[in-house]
Design a protein around this motif. Structure first.
Motif, PDB file in Angstrom:
ATOM      1  N   ARG A   9       0.799  -1.747  -0.131  1.00  0.00           N
ATOM      2  CA  ARG A   9       0.465  -0.017   0.118  1.00  0.00           C
ATOM      3  C   ARG A   9       0.928   0.759   0.374  1.00  0.00           C
ATOM      4  O   ARG A   9       0.430   2.300  -0.619  1.00  0.00           O
ATOM      5  N   TYR A  10       1.901   1.305   0.805  1.00  0.00           N
ATOM      6  CA  TYR A  10       3.285   1.919   1.114  1.00  0.00           C
ATOM      7  C   TYR A  10       3.325   2.386  -0.089  1.00  0.00           C
ATOM      8  O   TYR A  10       4.105   3.577  -1.265  1.00  0.00           O
ATOM      9  N   LYS A  12       2.463   1.817  -3.601  1.00  0.00           N
ATOM     10  CA  LYS A  12       1.546   1.272  -4.766  1.00  0.00           C
ATOM     11  C   LYS A  12       1.646   3.300  -4.469  1.00  0.00           C
ATOM     12  O   LYS A  12       1.370   4.223  -5.000  1.00  0.00           O
ATOM     13  N   SER A  13       1.296   3.824  -3.428  1.00  0.00           N
ATOM     14  CA  SER A  13       1.573   5.382  -2.513  1.00  0.00           C
ATOM     15  C   SER A  13       2.255   6.804  -3.634  1.00  0.00           C
ATOM     16  O   SER A  13       2.265   7.094  -3.901  1.00  0.00           O
ATOM     17  N   LEU A  14       3.493   5.663  -2.650  1.00  0.00           N
ATOM     18  CA  LEU A  14       4.830   6.229  -3.858  1.00  0.00           C
ATOM     19  C   LEU A  14       4.286   6.657  -4.906  1.00  0.00           C
ATOM     20  O   LEU A  14       4.464   7.489  -5.591  1.00  0.00           O
ATOM     21  N   ASP A  16       2.344   6.482  -6.936  1.00  0.00           N
ATOM     22  CA  ASP A  16       1.517   6.903  -7.915  1.00  0.00           C
ATOM     23  C   ASP A  16       1.784   8.830  -7.420  1.00  0.00           C
ATOM     24  O   ASP A  16       1.853   9.359  -8.573  1.00  0.00           O
ATOM     25  N   ILE A  17       2.635   9.028  -6.496  1.00  0.00           N
ATOM     26  CA  ILE A  17       2.676  10.084  -6.589  1.00  0.00           C
ATOM     27  C   ILE A  17       4.123  10.922  -6.955  1.00  0.00           C
ATOM     28  O   ILE A  17       3.875  12.086  -7.813  1.00  0.00           O
ATOM     29  N   SER A  18       4.905   9.551  -7.444  1.00  0.00           N
ATOM     30  CA  SER A  18       6.183   9.722  -8.145  1.00  0.00           C
ATOM     31  C   SER A  18       5.931   9.910  -9.560  1.00  0.00           C
ATOM     32  O   SER A  18       6.265  11.141 -10.452  1.00  0.00           O
ATOM     33  N   GLU A  20       2.238  10.789 -10.753  1.00  0.00           N
ATOM     34  CA  GLU A  20       1.308  12.630 -10.770  1.00  0.00           C
ATOM     35  C   GLU A  20       2.464  13.776 -10.681  1.00  0.00           C
ATOM     36  O   GLU A  20       2.416  14.594 -11.417  1.00  0.00           O
ATOM     37  N   PHE A  77       7.904  11.532   1.962  1.00  0.00           N
ATOM     38  CA  PHE A  77       7.766  10.173   2.395  1.00  0.00           C
ATOM     39  C   PHE A  77       8.308   9.707   3.273  1.00  0.00           C
ATOM     40  O   PHE A  77       7.270   9.223   4.012  1.00  0.00           O
ATOM     41  N   GLN A 100       7.166  -3.060  -7.817  1.00  0.00           N
ATOM     42  CA  GLN A 100       5.453  -2.219  -8.868  1.00  0.00           C
ATOM     43  C   GLN A 100       6.496  -1.502 -10.332  1.00  0.00           C
ATOM     44  O   GLN A 100       5.709  -0.966 -10.911  1.00  0.00           O
TER      45      GLN A 100
END
Length: 187
Positions: A9-10, A12-14, A16-18, A20, A77, A100
């Motif tokens: 989860r963490y 994936k968040s990283l 996604d933000i990178s 974006e 992060f 990922q």
């Protein structure tokens, strides 16, 4: 204790933000740097996992190690992880980020284990053979040497294992003798 779901989860968040912020490659190089630090510095890993060391001290250590070497996204992060008390999961997050990233970029990791080191010519032949026969492309070949396999090779890719090593053959023969399969076939 490893927590793969939390790490995924963490990570994936990283990712996604990178993506974006158009910083995916920069964050990937940051994760490679952190992976190298974690793998080479037992003390750094111990600081991250220690429940006794306060968040302020962990943050100071992290900043000292990464000062000027990682991007702003990675710094933010890491602050988030430390503030949430999840810094102990950072080694797993780094590995999951790499997984990922490879999936996003279509990179297939292939592990090739032999008893002796192999040359670049053989590596390119293996890559070409996998592309032709297995239908996978964009291969990143990781060759390892394990004298314990005696001979042959072990190939791992896409959750598949091809083990044609001598040690595997010897283990199979030993199992057959222990199970007395030959005696049963004679009677």
């Amino acid at each position: 204790m490893p927590n793969p779901r939390l790490a995924a989860r963490y990570a994936k968040s990283l990712v996604d933000i990178s993506v974006e912020k158009n910083q995916l490659e920069a964050v990937k190089s940051d994760m490679d740097f952190l992976k190298a630090v974690i793998n080479t510095s037992r003390e750094f890993k111990s600081v991250l996992k220690s429940p006794i060391i306060t968040a302020d001290k962990k943050s100071a250590v992290f900043n000292a190690v990464t000062a000027g070497k990682v991007s702003e996204i990675t710094v933010a992060f890491s602050k988030l992880l430390i503030n949430k008390g999840r810094e102990n999961v950072l080694p797993e997050i780094v590995i999951e980020f790499e997984n990922q990233y490879n999936k996003l970029k279509g990179i297939n990791i292939v592990k090739f284990i032999t008893a002796q080191p192999i040359g670049e010519d053989l590596k390119s032949q293996i890559t070409a053979k996998l592309q032709a026969d297995a239908g996978i492309s964009n291969i990143q070949l990781q060759s390892e040497v394990d004298p314990g396999i005696i001979g042959g090779f072990i190939l791992e890719y896409n959750n598949r294992l091809v083990d044609v090593s001598i040690s595997r053959d010897l283990a199979d023969i030993k199992k057959q003798f222990l199970d007395n399969e030959f005696v049963l076939n004679i009677r």
